[in-house]
Design a protein around this motif. Structure first.
Motif, PDB file in Angstrom:
ATOM      1  N   ASN A  35       0.528  -0.973  -0.126  1.00 38.56           N
ATOM      2  CA  ASN A  35       0.139  -0.186   0.323  1.00 38.56           C
ATOM      3  C   ASN A  35       0.869   1.015   0.077  1.00 38.56           C
ATOM      4  O   ASN A  35       0.343   2.035  -0.533  1.00 38.56           O
ATOM      5  N   LYS A  36       2.025   1.269   0.457  1.00 34.79           N
ATOM      6  CA  LYS A  36       2.848   2.286   0.846  1.00 34.79           C
ATOM      7  C   LYS A  36       4.277   2.165   0.254  1.00 34.79           C
ATOM      8  O   LYS A  36       4.771   0.863   1.236  1.00 34.79           O
ATOM      9  N   GLY A  37       5.584   3.044   0.447  1.00 34.24           N
ATOM     10  CA  GLY A  37       6.384   2.404   0.382  1.00 34.24           C
ATOM     11  C   GLY A  37       7.254   3.734   0.892  1.00 34.24           C
ATOM     12  O   GLY A  37       7.169   5.609   0.431  1.00 34.24           O
TER      13      GLY A  37
ATOM     14  N   GLY B  83       4.979  -1.227   3.193  1.00 38.67           N
ATOM     15  CA  GLY B  83       3.865  -1.150   4.187  1.00 38.67           C
ATOM     16  C   GLY B  83       2.547  -1.802   3.186  1.00 38.67           C
ATOM     17  O   GLY B  83       2.301  -1.576   2.349  1.00 38.67           O
ATOM     18  N   SER B  84       2.482  -3.590   3.661  1.00 35.59           N
ATOM     19  CA  SER B  84       0.980  -4.018   3.641  1.00 35.59           C
ATOM     20  C   SER B  84      -0.574  -3.563   3.977  1.00 35.59           C
ATOM     21  O   SER B  84      -0.441  -2.801   4.987  1.00 35.59           O
ATOM     22  N   LEU B  85      -1.590  -4.117   3.183  1.00 37.12           N
ATOM     23  CA  LEU B  85      -2.816  -3.702   3.830  1.00 37.12           C
ATOM     24  C   LEU B  85      -3.020  -4.449   4.848  1.00 37.12           C
ATOM     25  O   LEU B  85      -4.146  -5.377   5.398  1.00 37.12           O
TER      26      LEU B  85
ATOM     27  N   VAL C 170       3.632  -5.763  11.890  1.00 33.77           N
ATOM     28  CA  VAL C 170       3.131  -4.596  12.996  1.00 33.77           C
ATOM     29  C   VAL C 170       2.448  -3.346  13.518  1.00 33.77           C
ATOM     30  O   VAL C 170       1.895  -3.545  14.599  1.00 33.77           O
ATOM     31  N   PHE C 171       0.735  -3.819  12.815  1.00 31.41           N
ATOM     32  CA  PHE C 171      -0.500  -2.946  12.907  1.00 31.41           C
ATOM     33  C   PHE C 171      -1.141  -4.730  12.735  1.00 31.41           C
ATOM     34  O   PHE C 171      -0.685  -5.675  11.998  1.00 31.41           O
ATOM     35  N   ASN C 172      -2.439  -4.458  12.651  1.00 31.98           N
ATOM     36  CA  ASN C 172      -2.878  -5.426  12.940  1.00 31.98           C
ATOM     37  C   ASN C 172      -4.539  -5.340  11.754  1.00 31.98           C
ATOM     38  O   ASN C 172      -4.821  -5.564  10.303  1.00 31.98           O
ATOM     39  N   LYS C 173      -4.481  -4.036  11.049  1.00 31.41           N
ATOM     40  CA  LYS C 173      -4.728  -3.095   9.657  1.00 31.41           C
ATOM     41  C   LYS C 173      -3.749  -2.660   8.932  1.00 31.41           C
ATOM     42  O   LYS C 173      -2.320  -2.711   9.036  1.00 31.41           O
ATOM     43  N   LYS C 174      -3.969  -2.165   7.728  1.00 33.42           N
ATOM     44  CA  LYS C 174      -3.243  -1.423   6.745  1.00 33.42           C
ATOM     45  C   LYS C 174      -2.775  -0.812   6.958  1.00 33.42           C
ATOM     46  O   LYS C 174      -3.471   0.459   7.841  1.00 33.42           O
ATOM     47  N   VAL C 175      -1.149  -0.452   6.293  1.00 34.46           N
ATOM     48  CA  VAL C 175      -0.677   1.086   6.617  1.00 34.46           C
ATOM     49  C   VAL C 175      -1.057   2.230   5.868  1.00 34.46           C
ATOM     50  O   VAL C 175      -1.113   0.852   4.768  1.00 34.46           O
ATOM     51  N   ILE C 176      -0.942   3.154   6.570  1.00 35.58           N
ATOM     52  CA  ILE C 176      -1.780   3.780   4.908  1.00 35.58           C
ATOM     53  C   ILE C 176      -1.495   4.627   5.250  1.00 35.58           C
ATOM     54  O   ILE C 176      -0.955   5.275   3.364  1.00 35.58           O
TER      55      ILE C 176
ATOM     56  N   LEU D   8      11.723   6.139  10.568  1.00 31.98           N
ATOM     57  CA  LEU D   8      10.779   5.885   9.741  1.00 31.98           C
ATOM     58  C   LEU D   8       9.282   5.885  11.220  1.00 31.98           C
ATOM     59  O   LEU D   8       9.226   5.273  11.645  1.00 31.98           O
ATOM     60  N   VAL D   9       8.096   7.069  10.007  1.00 27.56           N
ATOM     61  CA  VAL D   9       6.947   6.864  10.848  1.00 27.56           C
ATOM     62  C   VAL D   9       5.665   6.316  10.262  1.00 27.56           C
ATOM     63  O   VAL D   9       5.787   6.119   9.020  1.00 27.56           O
ATOM     64  N   ALA D  10       5.268   5.376  10.556  1.00 30.72           N
ATOM     65  CA  ALA D  10       4.229   4.468  10.489  1.00 30.72           C
ATOM     66  C   ALA D  10       3.231   5.007  11.172  1.00 30.72           C
ATOM     67  O   ALA D  10       3.081   5.164  11.842  1.00 30.72           O
ATOM     68  N   SER D  11       1.851   4.858   9.503  1.00 30.72           N
ATOM     69  CA  SER D  11       0.573   4.665  10.216  1.00 30.72           C
ATOM     70  C   SER D  11      -0.678   4.195  10.255  1.00 30.72           C
ATOM     71  O   SER D  11      -0.106   2.847   9.094  1.00 30.72           O
ATOM     72  N   SER D  12      -1.509   3.653  10.469  1.00 32.92           N
ATOM     73  CA  SER D  12      -2.548   2.476  10.483  1.00 32.92           C
ATOM     74  C   SER D  12      -4.009   2.872  10.758  1.00 32.92           C
ATOM     75  O   SER D  12      -4.078   3.781  11.396  1.00 32.92           O
ATOM     76  N   GLU D  13      -4.971   2.447  10.371  1.00 37.00           N
ATOM     77  CA  GLU D  13      -6.882   2.487  10.631  1.00 37.00           C
ATOM     78  C   GLU D  13      -6.614   2.765  12.230  1.00 37.00           C
ATOM     79  O   GLU D  13      -5.934   0.897  13.119  1.00 37.00           O
TER      80      GLU D  13
END
Length: 225
Positions: free
Chosen positions: A164-166, A177-179, A204-210, A220-225
């Motif tokens: 989903n993101k890179g 980062g994937s869904l 890293v997350f239970n839901k997708k990387v936004i 690296l800063v990553a966000s999720s739902e």
């Protein structure tokens, strides 16, 4: 603001100026081409916005699939990554901007992605290459010759939901980062031949990387739902 409107904010006094495109089409993506020049895109059009003169120019793309990613190649052309089209295939359009053209914008190429899912991210890479990241499991990463617009290399992902993101790190590594909420680190080899190997993958997350961003200090800063 209203549909088809851009607002330019002055962060020192919080005042703003409004720019109108003349059409009521939504704006899905914004790309800064120069200091005073923006490009925006939706499912049908790409527009150039001159923030000094207020003039807006529009180029019809002949598509009905939203633009979800933009990147500039080493020749200055803008690559547009789309969601799957009405025929069920994803698409990349390549456009150029010319200040001396009456309509400013020109469609240079159209690339059928040959897979059914969205081109979520486009990343310019050295030596006239472009990386495209998609939700397609069998082709989650593709590498293109950005001059000839030919596919050079394809990576299949074990993650069934694709990418989903890179973010690119120093032209030697790619973080994706994937869904599924996975974050993956890839090493890139670009000498006599191009290649990529997976170094590490973590749930890293239970839901997708936004979204993902690299800070100036190397975090690296990553966000999720």
């Amino acid at each position: 603001g209203s549909v088809g409107e851009l607002k330019l904010w002055n962060l020192s006094d919080y005042s703003y100026k409004s720019f109108f495109s003349g059409t009521n089409n939504e704006i899905y993506k914004i790309f800064q081409l120069k200091d005073d020049l923006l490009l925006t895109g939706n499912e049908k059009y790409i527009k150039s916005w001159n923030l000094t003169t207020g003039k807006v120019f529009t180029l019809g793309l002949g598509t009905k699939s939203p633009i979800v990613s933009m990147a500039k190649d080493q020749k200055g052309n803008i690559w547009l990554g789309h969601k799957k089209n009405f025929d069920g295939k994803a698409l990349i359009n390549v456009v150029s901007y010319h200040s001396d053209f009456p309509k400013k914008l020109k469609l240079e190429a159209r690339i059928d992605y040959a897979h059914s899912k969205s081109v979520r991210e486009l990343i310019a890479f050295k030596n006239d290459k472009m990386l495209s990241l998609s939700l397609e499991k069998q082709a989650c990463i593709k590498v293109w010759n950005s001059i000839e617009r030919k596919e050079l290399y394809t990576v299949s992902c074990l993650d069934e939901n694709g990418i989903n993101k890179g973010v690119l790190l120093d032209n030697t590594m790619l973080v994706t980062g994937s869904l599924s909420g996975n974050i993956t680190l890839w090493r890139i080899f670009d000498r006599e031949q191009f290649g990529m190997t997976k170094l590490k993958e973590e749930k890293v997350f239970n839901k997708k990387v936004i979204d993902m961003k690299l800070t100036s200090k190397g975090y690296l800063v990553a966000s999720s739902e």
